[in-house]
Design a protein around this motif. Structure first.
Motif, PDB file in Angstrom:
ATOM      1  N   VAL A 150       0.840  -1.213   0.000  1.00 13.35           N
ATOM      2  CA  VAL A 150       0.000   0.000   0.000  1.00 13.35           C
ATOM      3  C   VAL A 150       0.871   1.258   0.000  1.00 13.35           C
ATOM      4  O   VAL A 150       0.627   2.204  -0.769  1.00 13.35           O
ATOM      5  N   PHE A 151       1.901   1.286   0.847  1.00 11.35           N
ATOM      6  CA  PHE A 151       2.760   2.463   0.889  1.00 11.35           C
ATOM      7  C   PHE A 151       3.608   2.578  -0.377  1.00 11.35           C
ATOM      8  O   PHE A 151       3.993   3.688  -0.759  1.00 11.35           O
ATOM      9  N   ALA A 152       3.893   1.455  -1.015  1.00 12.07           N
ATOM     10  CA  ALA A 152       4.609   1.523  -2.291  1.00 12.07           C
ATOM     11  C   ALA A 152       3.745   2.224  -3.345  1.00 12.07           C
ATOM     12  O   ALA A 152       4.251   3.008  -4.159  1.00 12.07           O
ATOM     13  N   ILE A 153       2.430   1.967  -3.316  1.00 14.81           N
ATOM     14  CA  ILE A 153       1.513   2.653  -4.246  1.00 14.81           C
ATOM     15  C   ILE A 153       1.546   4.157  -3.991  1.00 14.81           C
ATOM     16  O   ILE A 153       1.654   4.969  -4.921  1.00 14.81           O
ATOM     17  N   ALA A 154       1.462   4.534  -2.711  1.00 17.24           N
ATOM     18  CA  ALA A 154       1.482   5.961  -2.368  1.00 17.24           C
ATOM     19  C   ALA A 154       2.821   6.595  -2.751  1.00 17.24           C
ATOM     20  O   ALA A 154       2.862   7.730  -3.251  1.00 17.24           O
ATOM     21  N   ALA A 155       3.921   5.866  -2.531  1.00 13.33           N
ATOM     22  CA  ALA A 155       5.242   6.404  -2.865  1.00 13.33           C
ATOM     23  C   ALA A 155       5.413   6.537  -4.380  1.00 13.33           C
ATOM     24  O   ALA A 155       6.015   7.512  -4.860  1.00 13.33           O
ATOM     25  N   VAL A 156       4.882   5.582  -5.135  1.00 12.19           N
ATOM     26  CA  VAL A 156       4.941   5.676  -6.605  1.00 12.19           C
ATOM     27  C   VAL A 156       4.179   6.908  -7.085  1.00 12.19           C
ATOM     28  O   VAL A 156       4.621   7.626  -7.983  1.00 12.19           O
ATOM     29  N   SER A 157       3.022   7.153  -6.455  1.00 12.86           N
ATOM     30  CA  SER A 157       2.232   8.330  -6.857  1.00 12.86           C
ATOM     31  C   SER A 157       2.994   9.615  -6.550  1.00 12.86           C
ATOM     32  O   SER A 157       2.972  10.564  -7.340  1.00 12.86           O
ATOM     33  N   LEU A 158       3.695   9.649  -5.414  1.00 14.49           N
ATOM     34  CA  LEU A 158       4.477  10.845  -5.077  1.00 14.49           C
ATOM     35  C   LEU A 158       5.661  11.014  -6.013  1.00 14.49           C
ATOM     36  O   LEU A 158       6.018  12.140  -6.378  1.00 14.49           O
ATOM     37  N   ASP A 159       6.262   9.896  -6.423  1.00 12.16           N
ATOM     38  CA  ASP A 159       7.431   9.977  -7.297  1.00 12.16           C
ATOM     39  C   ASP A 159       7.087  10.596  -8.656  1.00 12.16           C
ATOM     40  O   ASP A 159       7.948  11.190  -9.301  1.00 12.16           O
ATOM     41  N   LEU A 160       5.832  10.445  -9.089  1.00 14.25           N
ATOM     42  CA  LEU A 160       5.435  11.045 -10.365  1.00 14.25           C
ATOM     43  C   LEU A 160       5.645  12.551 -10.365  1.00 14.25           C
ATOM     44  O   LEU A 160       6.143  13.125 -11.348  1.00 14.25           O
ATOM     45  N   ILE A 161       5.301  13.209  -9.247  1.00 15.98           N
ATOM     46  CA  ILE A 161       5.460  14.670  -9.202  1.00 15.98           C
ATOM     47  C   ILE A 161       6.793  15.079  -8.585  1.00 15.98           C
ATOM     48  O   ILE A 161       7.363  16.089  -8.961  1.00 15.98           O
ATOM     49  N   LEU A 162       7.293  14.285  -7.645  1.00 10.85           N
ATOM     50  CA  LEU A 162       8.556  14.645  -6.978  1.00 10.85           C
ATOM     51  C   LEU A 162       9.766  14.242  -7.814  1.00 10.85           C
ATOM     52  O   LEU A 162      10.657  15.065  -8.070  1.00 10.85           O
ATOM     53  N   GLY A 163       9.791  13.003  -8.247  1.00  8.08           N
ATOM     54  CA  GLY A 163      10.946  12.511  -8.988  1.00  8.08           C
ATOM     55  C   GLY A 163      11.014  13.001 -10.412  1.00  8.08           C
ATOM     56  O   GLY A 163      12.099  13.315 -10.921  1.00  8.08           O
ATOM     57  N   TYR A 164       9.867  13.088 -11.090  1.00  7.23           N
ATOM     58  CA  TYR A 164       9.859  13.473 -12.504  1.00  7.23           C
ATOM     59  C   TYR A 164       9.511  14.949 -12.685  1.00  7.23           C
ATOM     60  O   TYR A 164       9.944  15.558 -13.655  1.00  7.23           O
ATOM     61  N   GLY A 165       8.677  15.473 -11.798  1.00  2.00           N
ATOM     62  CA  GLY A 165       8.266  16.864 -11.968  1.00  2.00           C
ATOM     63  C   GLY A 165       9.002  17.848 -11.086  1.00  2.00           C
ATOM     64  O   GLY A 165       8.866  19.063 -11.272  1.00  2.00           O
ATOM     65  N   GLY A 166       9.778  17.347 -10.115  1.00  2.91           N
ATOM     66  CA  GLY A 166      10.510  18.241  -9.224  1.00  2.91           C
ATOM     67  C   GLY A 166       9.619  19.016  -8.264  1.00  2.91           C
ATOM     68  O   GLY A 166      10.025  20.027  -7.715  1.00  2.91           O
TER      69      GLY A 166
END
Length: 324
Positions: free
Chosen positions: A41-57
């Motif tokens: 479950v937390f991996a899903i939430a972390a993946v969603s955050l990575d979309l804006i944090l990791g790729y979008g800054g």
């Protein structure tokens, strides 16, 4: 997708995660379903955050807001006797999209520290709103009396819930990779590098970033919905800034800008946390330095560390072939 160390390890991890329910049944250890279900479950939430944090800054320090919204929708609807999973899912996606759209539209007009503080402020607003909802438990939280029911499939069954969460995680990783490799993702990544240049080229970067923010919020809301079904409990702590900080640590520990990274980060963080909790109640004293050391060893996270090992192995292989 080229198979190397960076892809083989996360794929092996996914295979092992898929086998967890079988092992839990064989070993008669239902605790494993809860522990690894939380990881998924937390991996899903972390993946969603990575979309804006990791790729979008976009450093969102209030992403737990959407985790909490998804959880509270399940808790409040179950409190009123609504256990229809389709209603839960639809309400979660709709509410997270609306809240994400409004907060994102306001937050994305700023950058840097201002963006971080505004996202934190919105999350804290909803946190105190949840605390003030005395009818729904206030700061004591709210038990979830009935899990989400999708026809004959109910998430009250731990094994069913685990496999549903695992399927959602695989879908998020696959769809996320397709999204960032498409034109949409290229614009987001280009905006992270130089937003002014992208706007000069004619791209409405605010719209693209807002769309990414809303998608991320909706996926994180689904993670919250699954988390409420997993714990059978909803608490304002799900919306607290500490939960947002944990999500950021998972992404950074695993590796920014790689959807396999949050999977590695959430797995490593929650397993180490569980291990240290069994040793001492002051586990944070040990866990904090461990995170610092891991970041110093590899600033690109565990996923980046795998890439470095892959490069060393390739060099050693070429050196051996050259001598031969």
């Amino acid at each position: 997708m080229k198979l190397n160390l960076r892809t083989a390890v996360p794929i092996l991890l996914l295979v092992l995660l898929a086998l967890v329910p079988l092992y839990a049944t064989f070993a008669q250890q239902p605790f494993f379903l809860t522990l690894f279900g939380r990881i998924v479950v937390f991996a899903i939430a972390a993946v969603s955050l990575d979309l804006i944090l990791g790729y979008g800054g976009m450093v969102s320090f209030g992403h737990a807001l959407y985790l909490g919204l998804g959880a509270y929708i399940v808790g409040i609807m179950s409190f009123h006797g609504i256990d229809n999973g389709f209603v839960h899912l639809g309400a979660t996606l709709l509410l997270c999209a609306v809240v994400g759209g409004i907060t994102g539209l306001l937050s994305l007009r700023t950058t840097g520290i201002a963006f971080i503080m505004i996202t934190l402020a919105f999350a804290q607003m909803f946190y105190f709103l949840a605390v003030s909802l005395k009818q729904y438990g206030g700061d004591d939280g709210l038990p979830v009396s009935a899990g989400s029911r999708f026809g004959s499939v109910t998430l009250d069954d731990p094994a069913v819930l685990y496999y549903v969460a695992f399927a959602v995680l695989c879908l998020c990783v696959w769809a996320g990779r397709r999204l960032v490799e498409a034109r949409f993702g290229m614009v987001i990544r280009g905006s992270r590098q130089n937003d002014r240049r992208m706007r000069a080229l004619g791209y409405p970067t605010l719209r693209y970033k807002l769309a990414a923010y809303v998608i991320s919020a909706m996926v994180c809301g689904v993670a919250g919905m699954l988390y409420a079904n997993l714990t059978h409990f909803v608490s304002p702590a799900y919306l607290a800034w500490t939960a947002s900080g944990e999500l950021i640590v998972m992404v950074v520990l695993g590796g920014l800008g790689s959807f396999f990274g949050p999977l590695l980060g959430s797995t490593a963080m929650l397993l180490i946390e569980e291990w240290l909790k069994g040793m001492t109640e002051h586990w944070m004293i040990i866990f904090g330095p461990l995170v610092v050391v891991s970041v110093l060893v590899s600033r690109r996270g565990l996923y980046g560390l795998l890439g470095d090992l892959q490069v060393r192995l390739s060099r050693r292989t070429r050196a051996v072939e050259g001598k031969a």
